[in-house]
Write an enzyme that holds these catalytic residues in place. Structure first.
Site, mmCIF file in Angstrom:
data_model
loop_
_atom_site.group_PDB
_atom_site.id
_atom_site.type_symbol
_atom_site.label_atom_id
_atom_site.label_comp_id
_atom_site.label_asym_id
_atom_site.label_seq_id
_atom_site.Cartn_x
_atom_site.Cartn_y
_atom_site.Cartn_z
ATOM 1 N N TYR A 63 56.594 64.173 72.101
ATOM 2 C CA TYR A 63 57.433 62.984 72.303
ATOM 3 C C TYR A 63 58.799 63.430 73.046
ATOM 4 C CZ TYR A 63 54.974 59.204 70.087
ATOM 5 O OH TYR A 63 54.100 58.263 69.701
ATOM 6 N N LYS A 121 45.325 70.766 65.693
ATOM 7 C CA LYS A 121 44.270 70.901 66.413
ATOM 8 C C LYS A 121 44.447 72.615 66.883
ATOM 9 C CE LYS A 121 40.875 69.698 69.180
ATOM 10 N NZ LYS A 121 39.488 69.147 68.442
ATOM 11 N N ASP A 124 40.708 65.430 65.114
ATOM 12 C CA ASP A 124 39.320 64.590 65.419
ATOM 13 C C ASP A 124 38.580 64.463 64.206
ATOM 14 O OD1 ASP A 124 38.908 67.294 65.431
ATOM 15 O OD2 ASP A 124 37.599 67.026 67.156
ATOM 16 N N ASP A 160 51.226 59.533 64.784
ATOM 17 C CA ASP A 160 51.266 58.088 65.487
ATOM 18 C C ASP A 160 50.085 57.393 65.464
ATOM 19 O OD1 ASP A 160 52.476 56.032 67.030
ATOM 20 O OD2 ASP A 160 51.404 56.712 68.740
ATOM 21 N N ASP A 195 48.055 54.291 62.559
ATOM 22 C CA ASP A 195 47.876 53.175 62.980
ATOM 23 C C ASP A 195 46.330 53.072 62.173
ATOM 24 O OD1 ASP A 195 50.028 52.385 64.471
ATOM 25 O OD2 ASP A 195 48.715 51.468 66.245
HETATM 26 C C1 IPM Z 1 55.567 53.714 66.215
HETATM 27 C C2 IPM Z 1 55.491 53.347 67.660
HETATM 28 C C3 IPM Z 1 56.535 54.015 68.431
HETATM 29 C C4 IPM Z 1 55.993 55.591 68.438
HETATM 30 C C5 IPM Z 1 56.679 53.588 69.889
HETATM 31 C C6 IPM Z 1 57.208 52.073 69.595
HETATM 32 C C7 IPM Z 1 57.727 54.092 70.618
HETATM 33 O O1 IPM Z 1 54.301 53.468 68.151
HETATM 34 O O2 IPM Z 1 56.603 53.750 65.374
HETATM 35 O O3 IPM Z 1 54.350 54.522 65.909
HETATM 36 O O4 IPM Z 1 55.224 55.792 69.261
HETATM 37 O O5 IPM Z 1 56.291 56.438 67.946
HETATM 38 MG MG MG Z 2 52.660 53.963 66.728
#
Ligand code: IPM
Ligand code: MG
Length: 361
Positions: A141, A191, A223, A247, A251
């Protein structure tokens, strides 16, 4: 003693859900005599619309001075065409980086009454309680060099995944400490079969583990971790991983619960000062309709009271109120599963329900 918090409602559903969290804060601020002062700033796209940038110096200075920060959500399709440096996401990345919020806690836990909202079979997720610890201020990032060039007449773009041993060590320590306060199992995800940066990650995590003989450490390739999260998520206690992998995996983990609208998160610096925000995004598709679920933001408020402001009683009161609302069958539509005892409500009614439950506590 007065405590200062900065509130950043942000974009999309951010302002709506933050209204409800702010009302809940007003109630506990009075009932628990917290002495919290709130300073609200535009952030993300909302700030870009007013001031031409996603994070103003004024807002950044206020965040620096505050004891803690509560954020809604940022982003929206109308900003996709803004210059990259001015997009809402850049404001968030800058805030994380300027405040050195390297330790990102993303819990994925399931309220028992919501097991049927998961896309996995209930028995795979019932009782799920895992913590993803994501490194938040390094890795691909922020790595340099990054950019675009034209090479031999072709467009080329690049980013750099880079960690130094200090960055790995501090997040690894956070991981071991969190595991120690939970079920004492830490899985480091990397990884290392392909990436040099992951080889160093793994080596440093193993070095740090010598200081935590009571914690059971395992390693998993990213993975495989993605696969295991949907195959048998309850095998995990704490996962520690890098910025990009975290990240993605967070999710997936959030969705396992079927209720991403319920999940809070914390991003902490080395002193425990933090930015608290719901795991879900700005949901532009439902913004302004009054249907967004404010519970993740309300639970982020509770996390802030507990972890940074050390107001456990107020945090407990909010957590209990939210559990009572859920057990009573009140649901925003994202967590409704069509059962007979459910009442589906909008954003404000959900806030009302939590406040009413706080009054009954
Ligand atoms: C998160 C989001 C952020 C990230 C974006 C909005 C920059 O997806 O907080 O997970 O990728 O970190
Ligand atoms: Mg995110």
């Amino acid at each position: 003693m007065t405590k200062k918090i900065v509130v950043l409602p942000g974009d999309g559903i951010g302002p709506e859900i933050m209204n409800e969290a702010s009302r809940v804060l007003d109630v506990v601020n009075q009932s628990h005599k917290l002495g919290i002062e709130v300073d609200t700033h535009a952030f993300g796209g909302a700030s870009y619309d007013i001031d031409g940038k996603p994070l103003t110096e004024t807002a950044l200075a206020a965040c620096r001075e505050a004891d803690a920060i509560l954020m809604g959500s940022i982003g929206g399709p109308q900003y996709d065409t803004a210059p990259r440096e001015l997009r809402p996401e850049r404001g968030l990345l800058r805030l994380r980086s300027e405040l050195d919020l390297f330790s990102n806690l993303r819990p994925a836990m399931l309220f028992p009454e919501l097991a049927s909202a998961s896309s996995l079979k209930s028995e795979l997720v019932a009782g799920l309680d895992l913590m993803i610890l994501r490194e938040l201020t390094g890795g691909i990032y922020f790595g340099q060099p990054r950019g675009e060039e034209t090479v031999d007449g072709k467009r080329m773009s690049f980013n750099t995944m880079v960690y130094n041993e200090d960055e790995i060590e501090r997040i690894a320590r956070s991981g071991f400490e969190i595991a120690r306060s939970r079920n004492k199992r830490l899985c480091s995800v990397d990884k290392a079969n392909v990436l040099e940066v992951s080889e160093l990650w793994r080596a440093v995590v193993i070095e740090v583990s010598k200081d935590y003989p009571d914690i059971e450490l395992s390693h998993m390739y990213v993975d495989n971790a993605a696969m295991q999260l949907v195959r048998e998520p309850k095998q995990f206690d704490v996962i520690v991983t890098s910025n990009l992998f975290g990240d993605i995996l967070s999710d997936a983990a959030a969705m396992l619960t079927g209720s991403i609208g319920m999940l809070p998160s914390a991003s902490l610096d080395k002193n425990g000062k933090g930015l608290y925000e719901p795991v879900h995004g700005s949901a532009p598709d439902i913004a302004g309709q009054g249907v967004a679920n404010p519970l993740a933001t309300i639970l982020s408020l509770s996390m802030m009271l507990r972890y940074t402001l050390k107001e456990a009683a107020a945090a407990d009161a909010i957590d209990k109120a939210v559990s009572a609302v859920i057990s009573g069958g009140t649901r925003c539509r994202d967590i409704a599963s069509g059962q007979a005892n459910e009442t589906v409500v909008g954003t404000v009614e959900m806030g009302d329900a939590v406040i009413a439950a706080l009054g009954n506590a």
